[in-house]
Every structure is written in C-alpha cells, then in structure tokens.
Design a protein around this motif. Sequence first.
Motif, PDB file in Angstrom:
ATOM      1  N   LEU A  98       0.839  -1.196   0.000  1.00  0.00           N
ATOM      2  CA  LEU A  98       0.000   0.000   0.000  1.00  0.00           C
ATOM      3  C   LEU A  98       0.871   1.242   0.000  1.00  0.00           C
ATOM      4  CD1 LEU A  98      -1.231  -2.047   2.524  1.00  0.00           C
ATOM      5  CD2 LEU A  98      -3.138  -0.555   2.041  1.00  0.00           C
ATOM      6  N   ARG A 120      -4.527   9.471   2.620  1.00  0.00           N
ATOM      7  CA  ARG A 120      -5.049   8.792   1.431  1.00  0.00           C
ATOM      8  C   ARG A 120      -4.321   7.455   1.374  1.00  0.00           C
ATOM      9  NH1 ARG A 120      -3.710  13.060  -2.248  1.00  0.00           N
ATOM     10  NH2 ARG A 120      -2.935  11.440  -3.592  1.00  0.00           N
ATOM     11  N   ARG A 179      -4.043   3.617  -0.541  1.00  0.00           N
ATOM     12  CA  ARG A 179      -4.446   2.757  -1.647  1.00  0.00           C
ATOM     13  C   ARG A 179      -3.474   1.593  -1.785  1.00  0.00           C
ATOM     14  NH1 ARG A 179      -2.624   2.753  -6.631  1.00  0.00           N
ATOM     15  NH2 ARG A 179      -0.853   4.018  -7.173  1.00  0.00           N
ATOM     16  N   THR A 187      -1.185  -0.792  -3.902  1.00  0.00           N
ATOM     17  CA  THR A 187      -0.388  -0.614  -5.117  1.00  0.00           C
ATOM     18  C   THR A 187      -0.175  -1.948  -5.817  1.00  0.00           C
ATOM     19  OG1 THR A 187       1.652  -0.778  -3.835  1.00  0.00           O
ATOM     20  CG2 THR A 187       0.775   1.444  -4.213  1.00  0.00           C
ATOM     21  N   ILE A 219     -12.541  -2.442  -2.421  1.00  0.00           N
ATOM     22  CA  ILE A 219     -11.331  -1.881  -3.025  1.00  0.00           C
ATOM     23  C   ILE A 219     -11.588  -1.620  -4.506  1.00  0.00           C
ATOM     24  CG2 ILE A 219      -8.875  -2.225  -3.486  1.00  0.00           C
ATOM     25  CD1 ILE A 219      -8.878  -4.093  -0.983  1.00  0.00           C
ATOM     26  N   TYR A 220     -11.434  -0.352  -4.891  1.00  0.00           N
ATOM     27  CA  TYR A 220     -11.630   0.043  -6.295  1.00  0.00           C
ATOM     28  C   TYR A 220     -10.527  -0.553  -7.163  1.00  0.00           C
ATOM     29  CZ  TYR A 220     -14.965   3.575  -4.650  1.00  0.00           C
ATOM     30  OH  TYR A 220     -16.032   4.212  -4.080  1.00  0.00           O
ATOM     31  N   ASP A 241      -8.471   0.897  -8.970  1.00  0.00           N
ATOM     32  CA  ASP A 241      -7.216   1.663  -8.890  1.00  0.00           C
ATOM     33  C   ASP A 241      -6.504   1.482  -7.543  1.00  0.00           C
ATOM     34  OD1 ASP A 241      -8.738   3.157  -7.116  1.00  0.00           O
ATOM     35  OD2 ASP A 241      -8.572   5.033  -8.242  1.00  0.00           O
ATOM     36  N   GLY A 242      -7.059   0.632  -6.664  1.00  0.00           N
ATOM     37  CA  GLY A 242      -6.422   0.361  -5.382  1.00  0.00           C
ATOM     38  C   GLY A 242      -6.948   1.194  -4.227  1.00  0.00           C
ATOM     39  N   ASN A 243      -7.733   2.230  -4.523  1.00  0.00           N
ATOM     40  CA  ASN A 243      -8.300   3.035  -3.438  1.00  0.00           C
ATOM     41  C   ASN A 243      -9.279   2.203  -2.628  1.00  0.00           C
ATOM     42  OD1 ASN A 243      -7.136   5.730  -3.479  1.00  0.00           O
ATOM     43  ND2 ASN A 243      -7.959   5.818  -5.561  1.00  0.00           N
TER      44      ASN A 243
END
Length: 154
Positions: free
Chosen positions: A57, A71, A73, A75, A83-84, A86-88
């Motif tokens: 992350l 923030r 996310r 990686t 979890i989106y 894009d990793g968010n």
Amino acid sequence: MSVTSSSLRLMSDLRAIKQEPPEGCSASPVSEDNLYVWNATIFGPEETPWEGGIFSLRLQFSERYPEKPPRVRFTCEMFHPNIYSDGNICMDTIQDKWSPCHNICTVLMSIQSLLTDPNCSSPANPEAAQLYTKDKAAYNRRVRRVAQRSVDNC
C-alpha cells in the motif's frame, strides 16, 4: 524540514510502529526526507483465502494529519468488494468516520480486518461484492489466486 504538528505526529506514529509493530503489518516513510509518503505491507490473515499474500500500500498524509485521514491505496492487484480497481479503499475509518485518535497502526489493522470482513452494502467493486454474496467458494478461489500472485510480485 520544518517541524509541524503533523510531522511530529508522523514521527510519533513511526516510533510506535517500530516499537510495537501490529501483527501482520509494517509501514515506514518512502524516504528519510519526506514523512508524508509511506509504503506499507499487509500480510494476508492466516486461515483465510488471503493467507500467504503480501499486499503493498501507499499512504499519503497531508499537513492536516491527524485532523484529516491519510489517502490510502493498494499498489498491488486486489479483488475485494471494498477496493476500487485503482487500489483506493472504501472504508469509513479513513473517510467519514475518521478520528484523530486513529494512527497508522490502527489504519493498517482496520484494512487487514476489512480483507476478511467486507462491507458488501456499499461496494467499490460490484463484481467482487456480488461474487462474495452469491458464490463465496468462487470468491475465495479468486482471492487465493490474487494472494498467490502477490507473493510473486513483491
């Protein structure tokens, strides 16, 4: 580097995570001259489909930390209802239910807990949420593949 309340708090968080690292998690600043960007690792919890996985992350802090959450996310590849792509991460602890009493350790432990206890009522990944609720065995197989690939990619 000027000493601000956010940098003092981040130094305190770093001391805490070095002295008493949370089980299955690690984190540290990307570089010595920037306390505001950290890399973190969460190990998949034992006896779950995530077991054996090594998940990376990135945490980014603002000058307003700890009043404002970092923030955070992933990686690496993830397949999870919250979890989106894009990793968010969609998790109230680092969004609308943030509190300055949280620190890097509590954030990482919350994310680790989220892996095995997703909230499917507000999914960031509808496909994962649907599979989790409709066919848990297929969801678990997909998560196992992600966990196994995470070891190869770290």
